[in-house]
Scaffold this motif. Structure first.
Motif, PDB file in Angstrom:
ATOM      1  N   THR B  38     -16.182 -19.664 -10.718  1.00 15.88           N
ATOM      2  CA  THR B  38     -16.962 -19.964 -12.043  1.00 15.88           C
ATOM      3  C   THR B  38     -17.036 -21.500 -12.423  1.00 15.88           C
ATOM      4  O   THR B  38     -18.023 -21.759 -12.954  1.00 15.88           O
ATOM      5  CB  THR B  38     -16.124 -19.510 -13.495  1.00 15.88           C
ATOM      6  OG1 THR B  38     -14.986 -18.690 -12.639  1.00 15.88           O
ATOM      7  CG2 THR B  38     -17.015 -18.430 -14.110  1.00 15.88           C
ATOM      8  N   PHE B  39     -16.140 -22.035 -11.889  1.00 19.61           N
ATOM      9  CA  PHE B  39     -16.104 -23.776 -12.274  1.00 19.61           C
ATOM     10  C   PHE B  39     -17.190 -24.270 -11.168  1.00 19.61           C
ATOM     11  O   PHE B  39     -18.092 -25.109 -11.583  1.00 19.61           O
ATOM     12  CB  PHE B  39     -14.724 -24.602 -11.512  1.00 19.61           C
ATOM     13  CG  PHE B  39     -14.901 -25.808 -11.536  1.00 19.61           C
ATOM     14  CD1 PHE B  39     -14.848 -26.590 -12.601  1.00 19.61           C
ATOM     15  CD2 PHE B  39     -14.959 -26.441 -10.232  1.00 19.61           C
ATOM     16  CE1 PHE B  39     -15.036 -28.179 -12.518  1.00 19.61           C
ATOM     17  CE2 PHE B  39     -15.079 -27.735 -10.263  1.00 19.61           C
ATOM     18  CZ  PHE B  39     -14.918 -28.709 -11.369  1.00 19.61           C
ATOM     19  N   ARG B  40     -17.332 -23.884  -9.912  1.00 19.59           N
ATOM     20  CA  ARG B  40     -18.496 -24.199  -9.011  1.00 19.59           C
ATOM     21  C   ARG B  40     -19.604 -24.049  -9.611  1.00 19.59           C
ATOM     22  O   ARG B  40     -20.700 -24.747  -9.452  1.00 19.59           O
ATOM     23  CB  ARG B  40     -18.009 -23.794  -7.875  1.00 19.59           C
ATOM     24  CG  ARG B  40     -17.028 -24.418  -6.903  1.00 19.59           C
ATOM     25  CD  ARG B  40     -17.067 -24.244  -5.348  1.00 19.59           C
ATOM     26  NE  ARG B  40     -15.661 -24.669  -4.865  1.00 19.59           N
ATOM     27  CZ  ARG B  40     -15.579 -26.022  -4.995  1.00 19.59           C
ATOM     28  NH1 ARG B  40     -16.201 -26.915  -5.492  1.00 19.59           N
ATOM     29  NH2 ARG B  40     -13.977 -26.382  -4.604  1.00 19.59           N
ATOM     30  N   GLU B  41     -19.704 -22.899 -10.192  1.00 19.64           N
ATOM     31  CA  GLU B  41     -21.336 -22.541 -10.670  1.00 19.64           C
ATOM     32  C   GLU B  41     -21.604 -22.807 -11.904  1.00 19.64           C
ATOM     33  O   GLU B  41     -22.703 -23.195 -12.122  1.00 19.64           O
ATOM     34  CB  GLU B  41     -21.275 -20.659 -10.680  1.00 19.64           C
ATOM     35  CG  GLU B  41     -21.502 -19.914  -9.529  1.00 19.64           C
ATOM     36  CD  GLU B  41     -21.059 -18.634  -9.545  1.00 19.64           C
ATOM     37  OE1 GLU B  41     -21.267 -17.992 -10.536  1.00 19.64           O
ATOM     38  OE2 GLU B  41     -20.767 -18.045  -8.606  1.00 19.64           O
ATOM     39  N   THR B  42     -20.882 -23.169 -12.806  1.00 20.12           N
ATOM     40  CA  THR B  42     -21.208 -23.608 -14.146  1.00 20.12           C
ATOM     41  C   THR B  42     -20.912 -25.075 -14.448  1.00 20.12           C
ATOM     42  O   THR B  42     -21.882 -25.652 -14.818  1.00 20.12           O
ATOM     43  CB  THR B  42     -20.591 -22.669 -15.269  1.00 20.12           C
ATOM     44  OG1 THR B  42     -19.022 -22.863 -15.218  1.00 20.12           O
ATOM     45  CG2 THR B  42     -21.083 -21.248 -15.121  1.00 20.12           C
ATOM     46  N   VAL B  43     -19.807 -25.531 -14.105  1.00 19.18           N
ATOM     47  CA  VAL B  43     -19.296 -26.829 -14.748  1.00 19.18           C
ATOM     48  C   VAL B  43     -19.506 -28.049 -13.500  1.00 19.18           C
ATOM     49  O   VAL B  43     -20.214 -28.874 -13.859  1.00 19.18           O
ATOM     50  CB  VAL B  43     -17.962 -26.792 -15.110  1.00 19.18           C
ATOM     51  CG1 VAL B  43     -17.315 -28.253 -15.238  1.00 19.18           C
ATOM     52  CG2 VAL B  43     -17.585 -25.775 -15.962  1.00 19.18           C
ATOM     53  N   LEU B  44     -19.460 -27.560 -12.370  1.00 19.98           N
ATOM     54  CA  LEU B  44     -19.437 -28.916 -11.383  1.00 19.98           C
ATOM     55  C   LEU B  44     -20.606 -29.442 -11.474  1.00 19.98           C
ATOM     56  O   LEU B  44     -20.750 -30.404 -11.081  1.00 19.98           O
ATOM     57  CB  LEU B  44     -19.040 -28.042  -9.976  1.00 19.98           C
ATOM     58  CG  LEU B  44     -18.862 -29.124  -8.871  1.00 19.98           C
ATOM     59  CD1 LEU B  44     -17.532 -29.985  -9.225  1.00 19.98           C
ATOM     60  CD2 LEU B  44     -18.691 -28.478  -7.649  1.00 19.98           C
ATOM     61  N   PRO B  45     -21.993 -28.636 -11.217  1.00 18.78           N
ATOM     62  CA  PRO B  45     -22.997 -29.340 -11.294  1.00 18.78           C
ATOM     63  C   PRO B  45     -23.201 -30.232 -12.284  1.00 18.78           C
ATOM     64  O   PRO B  45     -23.742 -31.536 -12.074  1.00 18.78           O
ATOM     65  CB  PRO B  45     -24.283 -28.327 -11.191  1.00 18.78           C
ATOM     66  CG  PRO B  45     -23.646 -27.036 -10.893  1.00 18.78           C
ATOM     67  CD  PRO B  45     -21.972 -27.092 -11.353  1.00 18.78           C
ATOM     68  N   THR B  46     -23.020 -30.076 -13.531  1.00 16.43           N
ATOM     69  CA  THR B  46     -23.339 -30.918 -14.589  1.00 16.43           C
ATOM     70  C   THR B  46     -22.180 -32.174 -14.560  1.00 16.43           C
ATOM     71  O   THR B  46     -22.594 -33.212 -14.876  1.00 16.43           O
ATOM     72  CB  THR B  46     -22.840 -30.346 -15.935  1.00 16.43           C
ATOM     73  OG1 THR B  46     -23.375 -29.011 -16.005  1.00 16.43           O
ATOM     74  CG2 THR B  46     -23.304 -31.060 -17.001  1.00 16.43           C
ATOM     75  N   LEU B  47     -20.807 -31.781 -13.997  1.00 14.82           N
ATOM     76  CA  LEU B  47     -20.043 -32.832 -13.923  1.00 14.82           C
ATOM     77  C   LEU B  47     -20.403 -33.867 -12.896  1.00 14.82           C
ATOM     78  O   LEU B  47     -20.320 -35.053 -12.997  1.00 14.82           O
ATOM     79  CB  LEU B  47     -18.559 -32.209 -13.406  1.00 14.82           C
ATOM     80  CG  LEU B  47     -17.379 -32.802 -13.898  1.00 14.82           C
ATOM     81  CD1 LEU B  47     -17.260 -33.092 -15.333  1.00 14.82           C
ATOM     82  CD2 LEU B  47     -16.215 -31.909 -13.451  1.00 14.82           C
ATOM     83  N   GLU B  48     -20.897 -33.339 -11.779  1.00 14.34           N
ATOM     84  CA  GLU B  48     -21.415 -34.377 -10.537  1.00 14.34           C
ATOM     85  C   GLU B  48     -22.488 -34.997 -11.325  1.00 14.34           C
ATOM     86  O   GLU B  48     -22.536 -36.208 -10.870  1.00 14.34           O
ATOM     87  CB  GLU B  48     -21.911 -33.416  -9.468  1.00 14.34           C
ATOM     88  CG  GLU B  48     -20.856 -33.210  -8.542  1.00 14.34           C
ATOM     89  CD  GLU B  48     -20.977 -32.163  -7.649  1.00 14.34           C
ATOM     90  OE1 GLU B  48     -22.127 -31.228  -7.601  1.00 14.34           O
ATOM     91  OE2 GLU B  48     -20.304 -31.804  -6.436  1.00 14.34           O
ATOM     92  N   ASN B  49     -23.351 -34.529 -11.919  1.00 12.80           N
ATOM     93  CA  ASN B  49     -24.441 -35.229 -12.638  1.00 12.80           C
ATOM     94  C   ASN B  49     -24.131 -36.439 -13.591  1.00 12.80           C
ATOM     95  O   ASN B  49     -24.648 -37.492 -13.327  1.00 12.80           O
ATOM     96  CB  ASN B  49     -25.453 -34.205 -13.286  1.00 12.80           C
ATOM     97  CG  ASN B  49     -26.519 -35.017 -13.872  1.00 12.80           C
ATOM     98  OD1 ASN B  49     -26.543 -35.354 -15.185  1.00 12.80           O
ATOM     99  ND2 ASN B  49     -27.555 -34.676 -13.339  1.00 12.80           N
ATOM    100  N   VAL B  50     -23.214 -36.066 -14.357  1.00 12.03           N
ATOM    101  CA  VAL B  50     -22.679 -37.150 -15.488  1.00 12.03           C
ATOM    102  C   VAL B  50     -21.930 -38.239 -14.612  1.00 12.03           C
ATOM    103  O   VAL B  50     -21.774 -39.441 -15.119  1.00 12.03           O
ATOM    104  CB  VAL B  50     -22.066 -36.736 -16.748  1.00 12.03           C
ATOM    105  CG1 VAL B  50     -22.963 -36.020 -17.535  1.00 12.03           C
ATOM    106  CG2 VAL B  50     -20.927 -35.754 -16.311  1.00 12.03           C
ATOM    107  N   PHE B  51     -21.130 -37.963 -13.636  1.00 13.37           N
ATOM    108  CA  PHE B  51     -20.289 -38.966 -12.972  1.00 13.37           C
ATOM    109  C   PHE B  51     -20.860 -39.462 -11.800  1.00 13.37           C
ATOM    110  O   PHE B  51     -20.331 -40.498 -11.350  1.00 13.37           O
ATOM    111  CB  PHE B  51     -18.998 -38.196 -12.453  1.00 13.37           C
ATOM    112  CG  PHE B  51     -17.883 -37.906 -13.187  1.00 13.37           C
ATOM    113  CD1 PHE B  51     -17.976 -38.325 -14.699  1.00 13.37           C
ATOM    114  CD2 PHE B  51     -16.865 -36.784 -13.143  1.00 13.37           C
ATOM    115  CE1 PHE B  51     -16.779 -38.256 -15.506  1.00 13.37           C
ATOM    116  CE2 PHE B  51     -16.034 -36.361 -14.134  1.00 13.37           C
ATOM    117  CZ  PHE B  51     -16.015 -37.223 -15.084  1.00 13.37           C
ATOM    118  N   ALA B  52     -22.177 -39.033 -11.520  1.00 12.88           N
ATOM    119  CA  ALA B  52     -22.612 -39.749 -10.388  1.00 12.88           C
ATOM    120  C   ALA B  52     -22.931 -41.284 -10.244  1.00 12.88           C
ATOM    121  O   ALA B  52     -22.485 -41.919  -9.009  1.00 12.88           O
ATOM    122  CB  ALA B  52     -24.072 -39.183 -10.299  1.00 12.88           C
ATOM    123  N   PRO B  53     -23.019 -41.982 -11.318  1.00 11.28           N
ATOM    124  CA  PRO B  53     -23.329 -43.405 -11.168  1.00 11.28           C
ATOM    125  C   PRO B  53     -21.923 -44.083 -10.787  1.00 11.28           C
ATOM    126  O   PRO B  53     -21.972 -45.241 -10.194  1.00 11.28           O
ATOM    127  CB  PRO B  53     -23.653 -43.815 -12.562  1.00 11.28           C
ATOM    128  CG  PRO B  53     -24.055 -42.687 -13.301  1.00 11.28           C
ATOM    129  CD  PRO B  53     -23.566 -41.431 -12.416  1.00 11.28           C
TER     130      PRO B  53
END
Lengths: 209, 201
Positions: B38-53
Motif C-alpha cells: 500500500t505504501f509503494r502504491e499510494t504514498v511513495l510516489p508523492t513522497l519521492e516527488n516532494v523529496f526529489a530536490p
C-alpha cells in the motif's frame, strides 16, 4: 457408492456449477470481463471449497445438526479471509480486479451447497475429491466465459497482469471495446448462449439414449 | 449429548476460537507485506516527488517513525507516520501525513518540510471528497491555494486571513480551506517537535 473418479468428473458433467446447477452466478457474471478475473476467482473458490469441505467433513460427527449452518459459515468465512489476505499480500493486482467478490465467496452457494449436500455426509477424501471436481469445473466455466468476453470485448487474452502475461489478438486501437461483451448485460447474454449450447447437447444425448 | 445447549456453545466456540487463531496467524504474517504494498502504491510516489530536490539516499519506509498525535472519540491512539529524507545519514527533510475533517469527509494531507530552514517544502492532498469544482481544487498541486504554503515558515501563523492568519482561503470553499490550513498547521507542529527533539542539525 459411486467410484471415486466419478465424484471428480461429475463437476464437469452433471453438476457443472454455473451452467448445469446454475449456481454461483454472481461471481460468474461480475468478474469474467477478463480471463484473468475468471481464473483468479475460480482458483480462489476452488481453494476455499477444498479446505472447507475437508474441515466440515472431518467435523461432521462433532457438530450438532442445529448449529451446523453457523459452524459451516464460520469455517468458510475463516478460509475466505485467509485467501483474501494472501491475495492482498502476494497478488495485489488480481486482488484489485476481484475486489469485493473475494469476500463474497463466503456466501457463494456453491461452497455452502457442497458443505450441506456433500461434505456433511461423506468422508474427508471423498469430500476433497468432490471439491476438486466442482471447483475445477467452476474455474473452467469462468475461464471460458472470460475468454469469450475478453476476446470479443477487448481483443486480448490476459492471463496474469502482475507479470504482464497478456496476448493481444487484435491490434490495439485507442479505446476499442465491444461494450456489450464487457458490460454486465453482455455477461447475461453470453452466459445464456453457453447455457443454450450445453442444454442442446445434453438433450441430444438424452434422445440418443 | 449432541442436542444439549452447552455442547452446541462449546462446539461453536471452539470452531470460532480455532479460526480466530488461524486468522491472527495469517494476519501477522501478511501485515507487513500488505503495508509495504500500500505504501509503494499510494504514498511513495508523492513522497519521492516532494523529496526529489534533496536527492535523498535512504529507504523511506525503513526510516519511517510513528508518533502519537492524539486520541479519537473512543480513546484509542491516533498515530501519524513521519518520513525522513536523508543524505549521508543527515536528515534534510521530513514529511508527515495527517487527516483533517473537510466539508465532504476526510482530507488526507502530506506536509513536507525542510529540516534546516524550518520551511514548508510542499503540501499534497492524498485523499479528499470535497465539493467538485470548489473544494476539490486542493487535489491539484498547482492550485494557488495549495502552492502558497510552499516556502512558508513552519512557525508562521497558518490560519486563514479572515481569522488573522497568513493563508488566503479559496472563495466558495471556506470549510475546506480552514480544514486544510488546520491540518498543515498540525503537521508543522508535529514536525517541529521532531526536529527540536533531535536537536537542530
Amino acid at each position: 457408492m459411486k467410484p471415486l473418479w466419478q465424484e471428480f468428473t461429475k463437476g464437469f458433467n452433471a453438476q457443472l456449477p454455473p451452467f448445469r446447477l446454475v449456481l454461483g452466478l454472481c461471481p460468474a457474471l461480475a468478474v469474467t470481463t477478463t480471463v484473468e478475473g475468471g481464473l483468479g476467482m475460480g482458483i480462489a473458490t476452488l481453494l476455499v471449497l477444498l479446505m472447507s469441505n475437508l474441515v466440515i467433513s472431518l467435523l461432521r460427527n462433532i457438530i450438532p445438526n442445529s448449529v451446523r449452518i453457523a459452524a459451516n459459515i464460520s469455517v468458510i468465512a475463516g478460509f475466505v479471509v485467509i485467501v483474501e489476505l494472501m491475495m492482498k499480500a502476494y497478488t495485489p493486482t488480481l486482488f484489485n480486479i476481484l475486489g469485493v467478490f473475494i469476500s463474497l465467496i463466503v456466501v457463494n452457494c456453491i461452497v455452502l451447497g457442497r458443505a450441506e449436500a456433500f461434505a456433511k455426509k461423506n468422508g474427508p477424501v471423498r469430500s476433497m475429491v468432490d471439491a476438486l471436481g466442482i471447483g475445477s469445473g467452476f474455474t473452467v466455466s469462468l475461464v471460458i466465459l472470460g475468454l469469450v468476453r475478453e476476446v470479443l470485448g477487448r481483443g486480448s487474452i490476459t492471463l496474469f497482469s502482475e507479470a504482464n502475461v497478456k496476448f493481444q489478438l487484435l491490434p490495439q486501437t485507442d479505446g476499442y471495446v465491444f461494450r456489450l461483451a464487457v458490460e454486465p448485460a453482455g455477461a447475461f447474454i453470453f452466459l445464456g448462449v453457453i447455457l443454450f449450447v450445453i442444454n442442446l447437447r445434453s438433450k441430444k444425448e438424452k434422445v440418443a439414449q | 449429548m449432541r442436542d444439549k445447549l452447552w455442547y452446541m456453545v462449546l462446539v461453536l466456540g471452539c470452531v470460532a476460537a480455532v479460526f480466530g487463531g488461524a486468522l491472527a496467524f495469517v494476519n501477522a504474517h501478511t501485515r507487513d507485506v500488505i503495508e509495504e504494498r500500500t505504501f509503494r502504491e499510494t504514498v511513495l510516489p508523492t513522497l519521492e516527488n516532494v523529496f526529489a530536490p534533496y536527492r535523498p539516499t535512504n529507504d523511506f519506509l525503513k526510516d519511517k517513525k510513528s508518533e502519537r498525535v492524539g486520541e479519537d472519540a473512543m480513546g484509542r491512539q491516533i498515530r501519524a507516520d513521519i518520513y525522513v529524507a536523508q543524505k549521508n545519514k543527515m536528515p534534510l527533510a521530513m514529511a508527515t501525513i495527517l487527516d483533517g475533517r473537510g466539508y465532504g469527509g476526510i482530507i488526507r494531507v502530506m506536509v513536507a518540510v525542510d529540516v534546516n530552514k524550518k520551511e514548508i517544502i510542499a503540501t499534497r492532498t492524498l485523499q479528499q471528497t470535497e465539493t467538485r469544482g470548489l473544494g476539490d481544487q486542493i487535489a491539484n498541486p498547482e492550485e494557488p491555494f495549495v502552492k502558497q504554503f510552499n516556502g512558508m515558515r513552519m512557525e508562521a501563523n497558518l490560519k486563514l486571513t479572515s481569522e488573522g492568519g497568513q493563508v488566503d482561503g479559496m472563495s466558495g470553499a471556506t470549510v475546506t480551506s480552514t480544514a486544510y490550513a488546520k491540518t498543515v498547521k498540525a503537521a508543522c507542529h508535529l514536525l517541529l517537535n521532531q526536529i527540536s527533539q533531535k536537536g537542530a542539525p
